[in-house]
Design a protein around this motif. Structure first.
Motif, PDB file in Angstrom:
ATOM      1  N   SER A 237       0.839  -1.199   0.000  1.00 54.01           N
ATOM      2  CA  SER A 237       0.000   0.000   0.000  1.00 54.01           C
ATOM      3  C   SER A 237       0.873   1.248   0.000  1.00 54.01           C
ATOM      4  O   SER A 237       2.101   1.179   0.115  1.00 54.01           O
ATOM      5  N   VAL A 238       0.224   2.390  -0.125  1.00 55.13           N
ATOM      6  CA  VAL A 238       0.927   3.659   0.062  1.00 55.13           C
ATOM      7  C   VAL A 238       0.501   4.221   1.414  1.00 55.13           C
ATOM      8  O   VAL A 238      -0.550   3.869   1.954  1.00 55.13           O
ATOM      9  N   ASP A 260      -3.723  17.469  -1.375  1.00 53.41           N
ATOM     10  CA  ASP A 260      -5.142  17.280  -1.700  1.00 53.41           C
ATOM     11  C   ASP A 260      -5.889  17.042  -0.389  1.00 53.41           C
ATOM     12  O   ASP A 260      -5.614  16.079   0.323  1.00 53.41           O
ATOM     13  N   THR A 261      -6.821  17.911  -0.052  1.00 54.64           N
ATOM     14  CA  THR A 261      -7.535  17.810   1.222  1.00 54.64           C
ATOM     15  C   THR A 261      -8.902  17.134   1.088  1.00 54.64           C
ATOM     16  O   THR A 261      -9.676  17.100   2.035  1.00 54.64           O
ATOM     17  N   LEU A 267      -6.796   7.240  -0.410  1.00 56.75           N
ATOM     18  CA  LEU A 267      -6.856   5.838  -0.795  1.00 56.75           C
ATOM     19  C   LEU A 267      -5.577   5.115  -0.404  1.00 56.75           C
ATOM     20  O   LEU A 267      -4.472   5.628  -0.584  1.00 56.75           O
ATOM     21  N   MET A 268      -5.727   3.897   0.124  1.00 54.94           N
ATOM     22  CA  MET A 268      -4.579   3.131   0.595  1.00 54.94           C
ATOM     23  C   MET A 268      -3.794   2.488  -0.545  1.00 54.94           C
ATOM     24  O   MET A 268      -2.668   2.046  -0.378  1.00 54.94           O
ATOM     25  N   ASN A 269      -4.419   2.404  -1.738  1.00 56.65           N
ATOM     26  CA  ASN A 269      -3.779   1.775  -2.885  1.00 56.65           C
ATOM     27  C   ASN A 269      -3.369   0.326  -2.606  1.00 56.65           C
ATOM     28  O   ASN A 269      -2.363  -0.148  -3.109  1.00 56.65           O
ATOM     29  N   CYS A 270      -4.178  -0.365  -1.773  1.00 57.46           N
ATOM     30  CA  CYS A 270      -3.846  -1.759  -1.502  1.00 57.46           C
ATOM     31  C   CYS A 270      -4.384  -2.674  -2.590  1.00 57.46           C
ATOM     32  O   CYS A 270      -4.008  -3.841  -2.658  1.00 57.46           O
ATOM     33  N   ASP A 271      -5.275  -2.192  -3.423  1.00 57.48           N
ATOM     34  CA  ASP A 271      -5.744  -2.960  -4.575  1.00 57.48           C
ATOM     35  C   ASP A 271      -6.237  -1.975  -5.627  1.00 57.48           C
ATOM     36  O   ASP A 271      -6.409  -0.789  -5.363  1.00 57.48           O
ATOM     37  N   LEU A 272      -6.467  -2.459  -6.829  1.00 56.97           N
ATOM     38  CA  LEU A 272      -6.781  -1.567  -7.946  1.00 56.97           C
ATOM     39  C   LEU A 272      -8.175  -0.961  -7.851  1.00 56.97           C
ATOM     40  O   LEU A 272      -8.492  -0.019  -8.571  1.00 56.97           O
ATOM     41  N   LEU A 273      -9.039  -1.488  -6.973  1.00 59.40           N
ATOM     42  CA  LEU A 273     -10.363  -0.909  -6.792  1.00 59.40           C
ATOM     43  C   LEU A 273     -10.337   0.205  -5.753  1.00 59.40           C
ATOM     44  O   LEU A 273     -11.341   0.868  -5.525  1.00 59.40           O
ATOM     45  N   ASN A 274      -9.178   0.396  -5.117  1.00 59.47           N
ATOM     46  CA  ASN A 274      -9.059   1.409  -4.061  1.00 59.47           C
ATOM     47  C   ASN A 274      -7.754   2.163  -4.286  1.00 59.47           C
ATOM     48  O   ASN A 274      -6.937   2.298  -3.403  1.00 59.47           O
ATOM     49  N   ALA A 275      -7.571   2.617  -5.530  1.00 58.27           N
ATOM     50  CA  ALA A 275      -6.284   3.189  -5.901  1.00 58.27           C
ATOM     51  C   ALA A 275      -6.446   4.576  -6.510  1.00 58.27           C
ATOM     52  O   ALA A 275      -7.462   4.906  -7.104  1.00 58.27           O
ATOM     53  N   GLY A 276      -5.411   5.380  -6.335  1.00 56.81           N
ATOM     54  CA  GLY A 276      -5.390   6.706  -6.921  1.00 56.81           C
ATOM     55  C   GLY A 276      -4.067   7.386  -6.612  1.00 56.81           C
ATOM     56  O   GLY A 276      -3.241   6.853  -5.867  1.00 56.81           O
ATOM     57  N   ILE A 277      -3.841   8.535  -7.196  1.00 59.85           N
ATOM     58  CA  ILE A 277      -2.615   9.274  -6.933  1.00 59.85           C
ATOM     59  C   ILE A 277      -2.609   9.697  -5.471  1.00 59.85           C
ATOM     60  O   ILE A 277      -3.597  10.243  -4.970  1.00 59.85           O
ATOM     61  N   PRO A 278      -1.523   9.446  -4.730  1.00 52.49           N
ATOM     62  CA  PRO A 278      -1.467   9.832  -3.310  1.00 52.49           C
ATOM     63  C   PRO A 278      -1.765  11.317  -3.122  1.00 52.49           C
ATOM     64  O   PRO A 278      -1.475  12.131  -4.008  1.00 52.49           O
ATOM     65  N   ILE A 279      -2.294  11.657  -1.969  1.00 54.63           N
ATOM     66  CA  ILE A 279      -2.721  13.042  -1.715  1.00 54.63           C
ATOM     67  C   ILE A 279      -1.626  13.844  -1.013  1.00 54.63           C
ATOM     68  O   ILE A 279      -1.891  14.932  -0.512  1.00 54.63           O
ATOM     69  N   TYR A 280      -0.410  13.313  -0.983  1.00 57.02           N
ATOM     70  CA  TYR A 280       0.692  13.993  -0.311  1.00 57.02           C
ATOM     71  C   TYR A 280       1.985  13.756  -1.099  1.00 57.02           C
ATOM     72  O   TYR A 280       2.054  12.912  -1.996  1.00 57.02           O
ATOM     73  N   THR A 282       6.489  13.777  -0.259  1.00 57.45           N
ATOM     74  CA  THR A 282       7.518  13.896   0.767  1.00 57.45           C
ATOM     75  C   THR A 282       8.552  14.914   0.301  1.00 57.45           C
ATOM     76  O   THR A 282       8.451  15.468  -0.801  1.00 57.45           O
ATOM     77  N   SER A 283       9.572  15.148   1.098  1.00 56.91           N
ATOM     78  CA  SER A 283      10.607  16.114   0.722  1.00 56.91           C
ATOM     79  C   SER A 283      11.432  15.605  -0.460  1.00 56.91           C
ATOM     80  O   SER A 283      12.093  16.395  -1.138  1.00 56.91           O
ATOM     81  N   ASN A 284      11.364  14.284  -0.729  1.00 53.29           N
ATOM     82  CA  ASN A 284      12.178  13.704  -1.804  1.00 53.29           C
ATOM     83  C   ASN A 284      11.363  13.099  -2.933  1.00 53.29           C
ATOM     84  O   ASN A 284      11.893  12.855  -4.015  1.00 53.29           O
ATOM     85  N   LEU A 285      10.078  12.825  -2.697  1.00 51.85           N
ATOM     86  CA  LEU A 285       9.263  12.141  -3.702  1.00 51.85           C
ATOM     87  C   LEU A 285       7.975  12.912  -3.956  1.00 51.85           C
ATOM     88  O   LEU A 285       7.291  13.320  -3.016  1.00 51.85           O
ATOM     89  N   SER A 286       7.630  13.076  -5.226  1.00 50.69           N
ATOM     90  CA  SER A 286       6.337  13.655  -5.578  1.00 50.69           C
ATOM     91  C   SER A 286       5.262  12.584  -5.444  1.00 50.69           C
ATOM     92  O   SER A 286       5.566  11.384  -5.359  1.00 50.69           O
ATOM     93  N   GLN A 287       4.009  13.010  -5.434  1.00 52.45           N
ATOM     94  CA  GLN A 287       2.933  12.028  -5.327  1.00 52.45           C
ATOM     95  C   GLN A 287       2.917  11.084  -6.530  1.00 52.45           C
ATOM     96  O   GLN A 287       2.528   9.910  -6.417  1.00 52.45           O
ATOM     97  N   TYR A 288       3.375  11.569  -7.690  1.00 56.41           N
ATOM     98  CA  TYR A 288       3.395  10.724  -8.888  1.00 56.41           C
ATOM     99  C   TYR A 288       4.525   9.699  -8.825  1.00 56.41           C
ATOM    100  O   TYR A 288       4.380   8.571  -9.291  1.00 56.41           O
ATOM    101  N   GLN A 289       5.631  10.082  -8.231  1.00 57.91           N
ATOM    102  CA  GLN A 289       6.723   9.121  -8.042  1.00 57.91           C
ATOM    103  C   GLN A 289       6.312   8.021  -7.062  1.00 57.91           C
ATOM    104  O   GLN A 289       6.590   6.842  -7.275  1.00 57.91           O
ATOM    105  N   ILE A 290       5.635   8.415  -5.974  1.00 58.44           N
ATOM    106  CA  ILE A 290       5.173   7.428  -4.988  1.00 58.44           C
ATOM    107  C   ILE A 290       4.220   6.438  -5.662  1.00 58.44           C
ATOM    108  O   ILE A 290       4.320   5.225  -5.471  1.00 58.44           O
TER     109      ILE A 290
END
Length: 305
Positions: A237-238, A260-261, A267-280, A282-290
């Motif tokens: 998951s993420v 994203d508030t 979404l935890m992204n633990c499966d494809l039915l509960n997935a999406g771009i993370p809403i945060y 980090t200082s080193n990774l963009s949400q798209y990289q995560i």
């Protein structure tokens, strides 16, 4: 609910939060005696589907990981049920619903070795033939406990591995193993498999402090564990910065940035039915990289499976 239309009584009801013209009011916490909680309404379960109940020996968790919402939800009160009551519930479910499997819902079983040994011995001594699954922290398992768990019907253990980076976990108050070589993740998985118990590995992508190199270290660990048959099932998951957790509002909140508030996108992204771009990010990774690293981790496990 009985007082839904009687607003004058709301101030006397523990465990609720409500709004008036004067603002938001938060009443005292309501903690129910764990021994007074009745069984779920199993009769409502569809008759054409097998019943695999989730049975709890406790509420809360012995851990306090910064990213986990469990102790927030249970108000940091770790409470154990009487083991005899748990065994009675299993016997009741077998007699009335003919169950052959169940899940232990505890976040960290076997957190209490004495209770675990008694629980397993009761299942064995009463001749209860059943298969079950549990989840735990890797550092609390030993051969004595694993042996009796297997004899009592345990067929799979979900292990909270989370990350290959000890310093990342340490910074999230989530130390999983010691410096002892016999307690590293591979050794723990080998120990479980030695007792003919399958391993489900839990992993989290995008923890605070991760960069591409450290994230790939976790992906490589997933690759090794699944390729060597030390992990039979993965749960990848993420991170989700749930409200109330230290990741969201506490000491760790400064190590991620919420972009994203909208809670519908948490979404935890633990499966494809509960997935999406993370809403945060980090200082080193963009949400798209995560998100991309999460997909790489999934495909890495799928390659070996």
């Amino acid at each position: 609910m009985k007082n839904l239309n009687n607003k004058d009584s709301w101030g006397d009801i523990s465990g609720i939060v409500y709004r008036t013209s004067k603002g938001i009011h938060k009443n005292e916490v309501r903690l129910v005696d764990i021994h007074s909680i009745g069984y779920p309404a199993y009769d409502l379960w569809p008759s054409d589907m097998p019943l695999v109940p989730r049975i709890y020996l406790s509420r809360g968790c012995i851990g306090s990981c910064d990213y986990c919402v469990v102790n927030i939800f249970f108000k940091c009160k770790y409470r154990r049920r009487k083991i005899d009551d748990v065994v009675d519930e299993i016997t009741y479910l077998q007699d009335k619903y003919n169950i052959s499997e169940f899940l232990i819902g505890d976040l960290c079983f076997p957190s209490n070795a004495k209770d675990t040994l008694y629980f397993c011995n009761q299942i064995i001594e009463k001749g209860i033939k059943i298969k079950w699954w549990c989840q735990t922290r890797p550092e609390i398992l030993n051969d004595e406990v694993l042996d009796i768990m297997q004899k009592a019907g345990c067929v799979q253990i979900g292990v909270g591995i989370e990350s290959a980076n000890a310093e990342i976990l340490d910074n999230c108050n989530s130390v999983k193993t010691s410096s002892d070589k016999n307690n590293d993740i591979k050794m723990v998985c080998k120990k479980i498999k030695k007792h003919n118990i399958a391993v489900q590995g839990y992993f989290i992508i995008g923890l605070p402090g991760e960069n591409i190199y450290k994230s790939m270290k976790t992906v490589s660990l997933i690759d090794e564990l699944t390729d060597e048959n030390l992990v039979d099932v993965t749960h990848i998951s993420v991170l989700v910065p749930y409200p109330g957790t230290k990741i969201k509002t506490g000491d760790s909140a400064d190590r991620i940035k919420i972009v994203d508030t909208n809670y519908e996108n948490y979404l935890m992204n633990c499966d494809l039915l509960n997935a999406g771009i993370p809403i945060y990010k980090t200082s080193n990774l963009s949400q798209y990289q995560i998100y991309s690293i999460w997909q790489l981790a999934l495909s890495t496990a799928a390659k070996n499976f």
